[in-house]
Design an enzyme around this catalytic site. Structure first.
Site, mmCIF file in Angstrom:
data_model
loop_
_atom_site.group_PDB
_atom_site.id
_atom_site.type_symbol
_atom_site.label_atom_id
_atom_site.label_comp_id
_atom_site.label_asym_id
_atom_site.label_seq_id
_atom_site.Cartn_x
_atom_site.Cartn_y
_atom_site.Cartn_z
ATOM 1 N N CYS A 1 -55.305 -19.516 -67.001
ATOM 2 C CA CYS A 1 -55.917 -20.716 -67.580
ATOM 3 C C CYS A 1 -54.972 -21.510 -68.478
ATOM 4 O O CYS A 1 -55.246 -22.665 -68.798
ATOM 5 C CB CYS A 1 -57.163 -20.336 -68.354
ATOM 6 S SG CYS A 1 -58.395 -19.466 -67.352
ATOM 7 N N HIS B 1 -59.032 -25.875 -73.002
ATOM 8 C CA HIS B 1 -59.390 -25.276 -71.710
ATOM 9 C C HIS B 1 -60.899 -25.129 -71.658
ATOM 10 O O HIS B 1 -61.529 -24.646 -72.609
ATOM 11 C CB HIS B 1 -58.703 -23.924 -71.565
ATOM 12 C CG HIS B 1 -59.243 -23.100 -70.442
ATOM 13 N ND1 HIS B 1 -59.379 -23.582 -69.158
ATOM 14 C CD2 HIS B 1 -59.708 -21.821 -70.412
ATOM 15 C CE1 HIS B 1 -59.892 -22.651 -68.392
ATOM 16 N NE2 HIS B 1 -60.097 -21.567 -69.128
ATOM 17 N N ASN C 1 -65.264 -23.221 -65.313
ATOM 18 C CA ASN C 1 -63.882 -22.840 -65.609
ATOM 19 C C ASN C 1 -63.045 -23.000 -64.339
ATOM 20 O O ASN C 1 -63.217 -22.256 -63.380
ATOM 21 C CB ASN C 1 -63.856 -21.387 -66.096
ATOM 22 C CG ASN C 1 -62.476 -20.910 -66.493
ATOM 23 O OD1 ASN C 1 -61.470 -21.535 -66.177
ATOM 24 N ND2 ASN C 1 -62.418 -19.782 -67.182
#
Length: 332
Positions: A114, A255, A285
């Protein structure tokens, strides 16, 4: 001296959408349960034959078109992904380059989960400031649905597919320059978030065992605690080192993993609601694609203006983390 400027942004989200209601028919969960714990309402899912490189190409086309820079002047392509078209080779970046019609350019992938987009931003900055490259196409692209276990409610509710891309170019104007990028990692926590199968470090006794470990696995509670602590510490440090107050941040682009993590970090920085960019509800996500997709949203909404300062912040498997102070500097 050459500086690196963030010239443009582009993104792509697949057409198909998987809602919380859809997931409630697949695993033991509800829309209320997912929303309360993550803030996610839906996620985009790539078509069966739609690859990570396909999505990366669509995002890159937008970034190139918006940059005002000729495609032929791009001299490096870097892709951040944990769901590449092929496990070992060729890299997804080389496939994207070919699909874009780019020849004889440096092209490679990185794996930082990520935090991938912050990592490739730092790479582009370094190559440009060293004088080795002038126009770098960076792409975060993920087909996480391909490595998600849809019988595991702890992970399948979180992840979606998509891509984001940016053009980073050389400039002699320091006011346009990326101010700073922090990156870090600690492999001691590697088992908190990982895909066990596929590498030389995994040995399996059966095909069933091998297949089940192809999916992402996460220790959710432990990951949450480390994420909040690490992200808060990193953004506090990058602001302090550059003598920048949180009030100067026009757009905090974290993020998009979990609303509770984003809120905890935002509160620690005393950021106002209007400073925090939130797209987690509609994309979930998307790992390395998360930050550029969020930047693209505020660009397309018309709320990202030339010269405005962005604070990027990410945390992912590895464990990896990173932050960046980035003015939006489109060509005039």
């Amino acid at each position: 001296m050459a500086y690196a400027a963030f010239r443009s942004i582009g993104a792509y989200a697949p057409i198909d959408i998987l809602t919380n209601e859809d997931l409630s028919k697949m695993v033991d969960t509800t829309d209320e349960w997912i929303t309360k714990r993550t803030g996610i309402k839906e996620r985009h899912i790539a078509a069966k034959y739609e690859t990570t490189s396909d999505m990366g190409v669509e995002a890159a086309k937008k970034a190139i078109e918006r940059s005002g820079i000729a495609k032929e002047d791009i001299d490096m392509v870097v892709c951040a992904t944990i769901s590449p078209d092929y496990f070992c080779m060729p890299s997804t970046a080389t496939i994207i380059s070919t699909k874009l019609g780019l020849r004889n350019v440096t092209a490679f992938d990185i794996s930082a989960a990520c935090t991938g987009f912050v990592y490739i931003l730092s790479i582009a900055k370094a190559f440009i400031e060293s004088g080795m490259k002038k126009n770098v196409l960076i792409i975060g692209a993920e087909k996480l649905s391909a490595i998600t276990d849809y019988s595991d409610r702890g992970t399948c509710i979180l992840f979606g597919d998509g891509a984001g891309a940016a053009i980073i170019s050389a400039t002699d104007n320091k006011d346009e320059a990326i101010i700073d990028v922090h990156t870090g990692a600690d492999g001691e926590y590697a088992d908190l978030l990982m895909t066990p199968n596929g590498g030389s470090g995994s040995v399996h006794d059966s095909l069933d065992q091998e297949a089940s470990s192809c999916f992402m696995q996460m220790k959710g509670n432990e990951t949450f605690k480390v994420a909040v602590r690490t992200l808060t510490k990193d953004v506090v440090e990058i602001l302090k080192e550059n003598n920048i107050e949180s009030e100067a941040i026009k757009h905090f682009v974290p993020h998009q993993a979990n609303y509770r993590i984003i809120k905890a970090v935002g509160d620690a920085l005393k950021l106002k609601e209007e400073q925090v960019v939130l797209t987690v509800a509609k994309y979930g996500n998307t790992s390395g694609a998360s930050i550029p997709m969020a930047i693209n949203d505020i660009y397309e909404q018309g709320t990202l203006k030339s010269g405005e300062l962005m604070l990027l912040d990410a945390f992912g498997g590895g464990l990896t983390w990173g932050s960046a102070l980035v003015p939006f500097s489109p060509l005039k």
